[in-house]
Design an enzyme around this catalytic site. Structure first.
Site, PDB file in Angstrom:
ATOM      1  N   ASP A 485       1.101   4.247  -8.104  1.00  0.00           N
ATOM      2  CA  ASP A 485       1.945   4.256  -9.307  1.00  0.00           C
ATOM      3  C   ASP A 485       1.237   4.822 -10.526  1.00  0.00           C
ATOM      4  O   ASP A 485       1.870   5.072 -11.545  1.00  0.00           O
ATOM      5  CB  ASP A 485       2.340   2.818  -9.664  1.00  0.00           C
ATOM      6  CG  ASP A 485       3.521   2.342  -8.860  1.00  0.00           C
ATOM      7  OD1 ASP A 485       4.228   3.181  -8.288  1.00  0.00           O
ATOM      8  OD2 ASP A 485       3.739   1.121  -8.811  1.00  0.00           O
TER       9      ASP A 485
HETATM   10  C1  GLC Z   1       0.455  -0.799 -13.092  1.00  0.00           C
HETATM   11  C2  GLC Z   1      -0.517  -1.117 -12.023  1.00  0.00           C
HETATM   12  C3  GLC Z   1       0.016  -0.813 -10.675  1.00  0.00           C
HETATM   13  C4  GLC Z   1       1.440  -1.235 -10.551  1.00  0.00           C
HETATM   14  C5  GLC Z   1       2.291  -0.624 -11.654  1.00  0.00           C
HETATM   15  C6  GLC Z   1       3.750  -1.017 -11.574  1.00  0.00           C
HETATM   16  O1  GLC Z   1       0.201   0.183 -13.886  1.00  0.00           O
HETATM   17  O2  GLC Z   1      -1.777  -0.544 -12.212  1.00  0.00           O
HETATM   18  O3  GLC Z   1      -0.807  -1.439  -9.724  1.00  0.00           O
HETATM   19  O4  GLC Z   1       1.940  -0.849  -9.311  1.00  0.00           O
HETATM   20  O5  GLC Z   1       1.790  -0.992 -12.877  1.00  0.00           O
HETATM   21  O6  GLC Z   1       4.026  -2.188 -12.237  1.00  0.00           O
HETATM   22  C1  GLC Z   2       0.974  -2.111  -7.008  1.00  0.00           C
HETATM   23  C2  GLC Z   2       2.435  -1.874  -6.747  1.00  0.00           C
HETATM   24  C3  GLC Z   2       2.660  -0.921  -5.628  1.00  0.00           C
HETATM   25  C4  GLC Z   2       1.810   0.291  -5.805  1.00  0.00           C
HETATM   26  C5  GLC Z   2       0.363  -0.064  -5.970  1.00  0.00           C
HETATM   27  C6  GLC Z   2      -0.519   1.113  -6.240  1.00  0.00           C
HETATM   28  O1  GLC Z   2       0.431  -2.961  -6.056  1.00  0.00           O
HETATM   29  O2  GLC Z   2       3.118  -3.075  -6.492  1.00  0.00           O
HETATM   30  O3  GLC Z   2       4.019  -0.555  -5.567  1.00  0.00           O
HETATM   31  O4  GLC Z   2       2.008   1.105  -4.692  1.00  0.00           O
HETATM   32  O5  GLC Z   2       0.232  -0.958  -7.049  1.00  0.00           O
HETATM   33  O6  GLC Z   2      -0.273   1.666  -7.499  1.00  0.00           O
END
Ligand code: GLC
Ligand code: GLC
Length: 813
Positions: A485
Site C-alpha cells: 500500500d
Molecule cells: C499504512 C500502512 C500500511 C497499510 C496502509 C493502509 O500506510 O503502512 O501497512 O496497509 O496504511 O491503511
Molecule cells: C497492511 C495492509 C495490507 C497491505 C500491507 C502492505 O498490512 O492491511 O492490505 O497489503 O499493509 O502495505
C-alpha cells in the site's frame, strides 16, 4: 537468559503470563461471532457488538498514559488495602499474579493477604454478552470481610464521535438501574434500538453510574474516591460519563469460596417493542440472557461448550513433529490467530483503533486461506460479501464496512492487485470444500440490485482486469498500489495534510507497472486455468493460459535485473528495484511472487533471485522488505519512503510477505531454507521477549528491520495477513498437505533433519492419518505413498467417503 514474562501451557492451550509488567499489553480476544471483547493481561480493553466503531459498548482511551488504562476492573478493599486481581489499575503489589490467555477466554488470578480472586472472562457461544465469573477464596483461618466494587465505563456507541463531540456527548448519557442490573441506554429514546447492561447475579449493597461521583474528578482509575472511602454513592448518571459499578459486601469464612457472575450484555429490540412503559426500556431479552447465566453451573456448562467448539476446530489439522514449538504454533496459536483475523480483518487490536479501516478486499481474501478449513460456511458468506463490492469492470472497492457491507467511498478503488485476490480466495475455498455451487451464486456489482452475475463471471472479469490494464512492457499497471500500500507510484504527494492512502492519484498516462502483480497473476492465474479445466471450460482455460504465457515472457524480458526481479516501473517508466537505483535496489514482493510462480525456474532466474534475497534482504530476525532502505523522501515512490529506515514498508521485516520467499524456496526444493526463514519470524521460536515486546503467541505484522534502531522489535501484533500466510505456507508447502479438487496431495518440502512427522487432517468429511517418513534426510520428493495398506502411484490421496478413517504413509526419497 533473557527475562521471561510467561510460558506456554500446551495441554491447556493457554499462554500463561506470570508478570503483569509485560513489555507491552499482551492481549486476547473474547467472542466468536457478533459480540467481541479485547482483553489485556491486566484486564484492560473493551467490548463491542458486530462493529468496533458503531456499536462500541465500553470506552477505551488509545495511547493513554499510563498505557492500557480502563477496562474490566474489580476493586477489592480488604481493611485499608485496595487491590485488583489483574494488578492494574491500583498496582498494589500482589502475592501472586497469573493471566492465562486461552482460546477466546482469559482468566486472571491475583492473590493478596490470603484472599484469592480469580476472574474468568469469556463470551458464551451464540450470546451477546460477556461473562465475568469472579471466584473469591479465603485461604486464611480467620473470617474475612471484603468490600468489592466492579467497574465498567460505557462508550456512547460510536467510538469515533465518542472521542470528539463533547458539546453533545456530555449531555446525552442515560442509565436505568434495576436491582443488580445497570442499563446503559444513551440515545435509545431516539434512533437507537440497542442498549447495554452490566449485572451481577446476587443482590448488591450499592452502586454508582456516574464516573465523576465514582472516581472523583481529580483521581485516576487507580484511586477511585468511592473505593478509597469504602462507600458507594448511589449516583445516577445524567449526561457526562455514565459508568457501571456494583458494590458488594462479602464475608468469607476460613477456607470459603464464593462465585459471583457478572454479565456485560447487549440487546437490540424491534422498533415496536422498545419500551416496557413510557421511558422504561424493554428488558426482556437482557433478562433472558442473564437467567441463562445466573449460576456457576450454567456458566461452567457454557464454558465447556466454548472449549468443545475449539476442540472441534483444532481437530481438523494436527501435526506431531517432535518439535513442540512447531506443534504449538501449527496446532493451536496460528489457527487461533487465523480465526481472529478472519473475524476482525484489520479493525480492532491494540494497534488498530477499531474506528479506522473496514474489511479490506485483499486482506479478507488472504485471511480466508487461513480460516476456510475451520468454518467453511462463514468463509462462503464472506466471499459473497467481498465479491459484491467488485465493480463491473473487475476493479474493486479496496474496503467495505462490516455493518453495511457496502464499499467504502473514502478509499475507493484502483488497487490493481485486488481482483486477483478474489481468484486466490475462491480457489482456496473450492479446494477445501469442493462446493462448486458457490460459482453459480448471483453476485451483484457494487451491491447494486439487478446487476448480478455469477461468481464465476466475477472471477473471469477479475482475471481480465489485469490484462485490460497492461502497461508499456506488457506488465500489469499498478494503479494506486499493489499489495504494498505504500509503494505509491502515481501519488506525488507533497502535502503533509493529505493521506497517501486516500489522495487523488495521477494514473492517467502513467507507465507504472508492478512485477508483484505479474507474479500474482501467473500464480493465481494458473489457479483460474485449473478451475476452468475442472469445469470443462477448456476454451476459456486455453485463452487464460495464453495470457499467462505472455506475462511470463514479459517478466523474463522486461522484469529481470540480472540477479533478481525488478520491483516495478515508475510513473515515467523508470526501473524500481534495480541495481541501477541508488536506494531500494531489491524488494521482497516481486522476488517472492515470481519465485512462487516459478517464473524462469528452468533458466535459473528463480535460483538467482532467491540467492539475492538471501544475500541482500535476509537478516537475523527475518527478511526485510527492501534494500538499501530509503533514507530520504522520494515523491515518485510515496509513503514507502516516508517511514524511517527499517520500519514498516521501508525495509521493515514485514512478516506477511516472508512466506512468499519460503514458498519460493519450496518451489526450488530448498526445505531447509524455507524452514529457517519461518523460524526467524515465528513467535514460538523468539527467545528475547523484552526485545520482541509484543505477544509471544501470535505473529506480528512487522519486526523492525536491520536498518532500524532496535532490529527485531515487534509491532502491530494480531491482525495481519501474516497469520494466514504462515498457515498456508507451513501446512501446504512445508509440511506439504495440499487440498486439491480431487483429494489431498502430499508434497512436503522440509529440512533434512526432520526425520518423520504425523499429521491428522480432516478433509471433506474423512479423517486422514498421515505419517511422513524421511529416512534419508531429503528435502523433497515422495518415493512411495501407501494408502490404506496399498501403494499408489503419484502423490495424490484420492477422496474417501465421509466418515472414513484413512491411514497413509508417505516415504520421501
Ligand atoms: C499504512 C500502512 C500500511 C497499510 C496502509 C493502509 O500506510 O503502512 O501497512 O496497509 O496504511 O491503511
Ligand atoms: C497492511 C495492509 C495490507 C497491505 C500491507 C502492505 O498490512 O492491511 O492490505 O497489503 O499493509 O502495505
Amino acid at each position: 537468559m533473557a527475562k521471561e514474562y510467561g510460558h506456554y501451557d500446551d495441554a491447556a492451550r493457554e499462554y500463561v503470563i506470570t508478570d503483569p509488567c509485560t513489555p507491552w499489553p499482551w492481549i486476547n480476544y473474547l467472542g466468536t461471532e457478533d459480540f467481541f471483547g479485547l482483553i489485556s493481561n491486566t484486564a484492560g480493553g473493551y467490548s463491542f457488538c458486530k462493529d468496533a466503531r458503531f456499536r462500541r459498548i465500553t470506552r477505551y482511551r488509545y495511547n493513554g498514559v499510563p498505557m492500557d488504562a480502563g477496562g474490566r476492573y474489580f476493586y477489592i478493599k480488604d481493611g485499608d488495602t485496595v487491590w485488583n486481581p489483574g494488578w492494574k489499575p491500583c498496582k498494589t503489589p500482589l502475592d501472586f499474579y497469573e493471566c492465562r490467555h486461552g482460546m477466546n477466554y482469559t482468566s486472571i488470578e491475583g492473590r493478596k493477604d490470603g484472599i484469592t480472586a480469580k476472574v474468568l472472562f469469556f463470551v458464551p457461544l451464540k450470546t451477546w454478552a460477556e461473562v465475568q465469573k469472579l471466584t473469591l477464596t479465603n485461604t486464611t483461618d480467620v473470617v474475612k470481610k471484603l468490600k468489592l466494587f466492579s467497574f465498567q465505563e460505557w462508550c456512547l456507541w460510536n467510538a469515533s464521535t465518542d472521542m470528539e463531540n463533547f458539546q453533545r456527548n456530555f449531555s446525552t448519557g442515560e442509565v436505568e438501574i434495576d436491582g443488580s442490573v445497570i442499563y446503559h441506554k444513551t440515545e435509545y429514546k431516539e434512533r437507537r434500538n440497542h442498549y447495554a447492561y452490566y449485572s451481577v447475579n446476587v443482590p448488591v449493597q450499592g452502586f454508582d453510574t456516574d464516573r465523576e461521583s465514582f472516581l472523583g474528578l481529580y483521581n485516576g482509575f487507580d484511586a477511585p474516591q468511592v473505593v478509597l472511602e469504602g462507600k458507594p454513592r448511589g449516583s445516577v448518571a445524567h449526561g457526562w460519563s455514565p459508568i457501571a459499578s456494583h458494590y458488594l459486601e462479602i464475608e468469607l469464612k476460613p477456607g470459603e469460596s464464593r462465585d459471583l457472575i457478572f454479565i456485560l450484555g447487549y440487546v437490540e429490540n424491534a422498533q415496536d417493542d422498545k419500551w416496557e412503559s413510557k421511558g422504561v426500556i424493554n428488558k426482556r431479552m437482557a433478562r433472558e440472557t442473564m437467567s441463562r447465566l445466573d449460576t456457576p453451573v450454567k456458566v461452567d456448562a457454557e464454558f465447556r461448550k466454548l472449549n468443545e467448539y475449539w476442540d472441534n476446530l483444532l481437530s481438523i489439522f494436527n501435526v506431531e513433529s517432535g518439535d513442540e514449538r512447531m506443534d504449538r504454533t501449527v496446532n493451536i496459536w496460528n489457527q487461533y490467530q487465523c480465526m481472529i483475523t478472519f473475524c476482525f480483518s484489520r479493525s480492532a487490536s491494540f494497534f488498530e483503533s477499531g474506528i479506522g479501516r473496514g474489511m479490506g478486499f485483499r486482506d479478507s481474501n488472504q485471511d480466508l486461506i487461513g480460516f476456510v478449513h475451520q468454518i467453511p460456511e462463514r468463509a462462503r458468506e464472506r466471499i459473497i460479501d467481498i465479491a459484491s463490492t467488485q465493480f463491473a469492470d473487475g476493479g474493486c472497492y479496496h474496503q467495505y464496512q462490516p455493518l453495511t457491507k457496502r464499499g467504502n467511498d473514502g478509499i475507493g478503488g484502483g488497487f490493481n492487485d485486488d481482483p486477483m485476490w478474489l481468484i486466490f480466495g475462491v480457489c482456496g475455498y473450492l479446494r477445501e470444500t469442493g462446493d462448486f455451487s458457490i460459482l453459480d451464486e448471483p453476485v451483484p456489482f457494487d451491491n447494486v440490485p439487478g446487476s448480478e452475475k455469477s461468481l464465476f463471471e466475477h472471477l473471469t472479469i477479475s482475471f481480465d482486469h489485469v490484462i485490460n490494464n497492461l502497461g508499456p512492457h506488457g506488465l500489469p499497471l499498478i494503479g494506486r498500489a499493489d499489495w504494498n500500500d505504500c509503494l505509491n507510484l502515481n501519488c506525488f504527494s507533497n502535502d503533509p495534510d493529505e493521506s497517501f492512502q486516500t489522495t487523488e492519484n495521477k494514473t492517467e498516462g502513467s507507465k507504472a507497472e508492478s512485477l508483484m502483480i505479474a507474479g500474482l497473476f501467473v500464480f493465481s492465474g494458473r489457479d483460474y486455468v485449473e478451475l476452468c479445466r475442472q469445469l470443462g471450460k477448456n476454451a476459456e482455460a486455453d485463452r487464460a493460459q495464453r495470457h499467462i504465457d505472455d506475462m511470463i515472457a514479459a517478466v523474463e524480458k522486461y522484469g529481470w535485473d540480472g540477479n533478481w526481479f525488478l520491483r516495478a516501473y515508475d510513473y515515467y517508466g523508470r526501473k524500481v528495484g534495480s541495481h541501477e537505483n541508488e536506494e531500494g535496489q531489491i524488494f521482497i514482493e516481486s522476488n517472492g511472487w515470481c519465485a512462487m510462480a516459478g517464473i524462469g525456474l528452468k533458466e535459473g532466474l528463480c535460483d538467482k533471485a532467491l540467492d539475492s534475497v538471501k544475500e541482500r534482504l535476509d537478516s537475523e530476525h527475518g527478511i526485510v522488505l527492501n534494500n538499501p532502505a530509503f533514507t530520504r523522501y522520494y515523491i515518485e515512490y510515496g509513503e514507502i519512503s516516508s517511514y524511517p529506515a527499517g520500519y514498516k514498508e521501508n525495509a521493515g521485516i514485514f512478516c506477511h510477505n516472508n512466506p512468499w520467499v519460503m514458498i519460493g524456496e519450496t518451489v526450488r526444493g530448498n526445505g531447509k531454507a524455507a524452514m529457517e526463514y519461518w523460524r526467524k519470524i515465528c513467535p514460538a521460536y523468539i527467545e528475547d521477549q523484552t526485545l520482541h515486546k509484543v505477544e509471544p503467541y501470535v505473529y506480528s505484522q512487522m519486526l523492525a528491520g536491520k536498518d532500524a534502531f532496535r532490529p527485531g522489535e515487534g509491532k502491530n501484533s494480531w491482525l495481519t495477513g501474516t497469520a494466514a500466510w504462515n498457515w498456508y505456507t507451513n501446512t501446504q508447502f512445508i509440511l506439504g498437505i495440499k487440498p486439491t479438487y480431487n483429494g489431498l496431495e502430499i508434497d512436503p518440502c522440509i529440512s533434512p533433519d526432520m526425520k518423520e512427522y504425523k499429521i491428522t487432517r480432516k478433509f471433506r468429511g474423512a479423517t486422514y492419518q498421515i505419517e511422513i517418513k524421511n529416512p534419508n534426510g531429503s528435502m523433497r520428493g515422495i518415493k512411495s505413498l501407501i494408502v490404506e495398506g496399498k501403494e499408489i502411484t503419484g502423490n495424490l490421496i484420492p477422496l474417501f467417503a465421509e466418515g472414513s478413517k484413512v491411514h497413509v504413509t508417505a516415504i520421501l526419497q
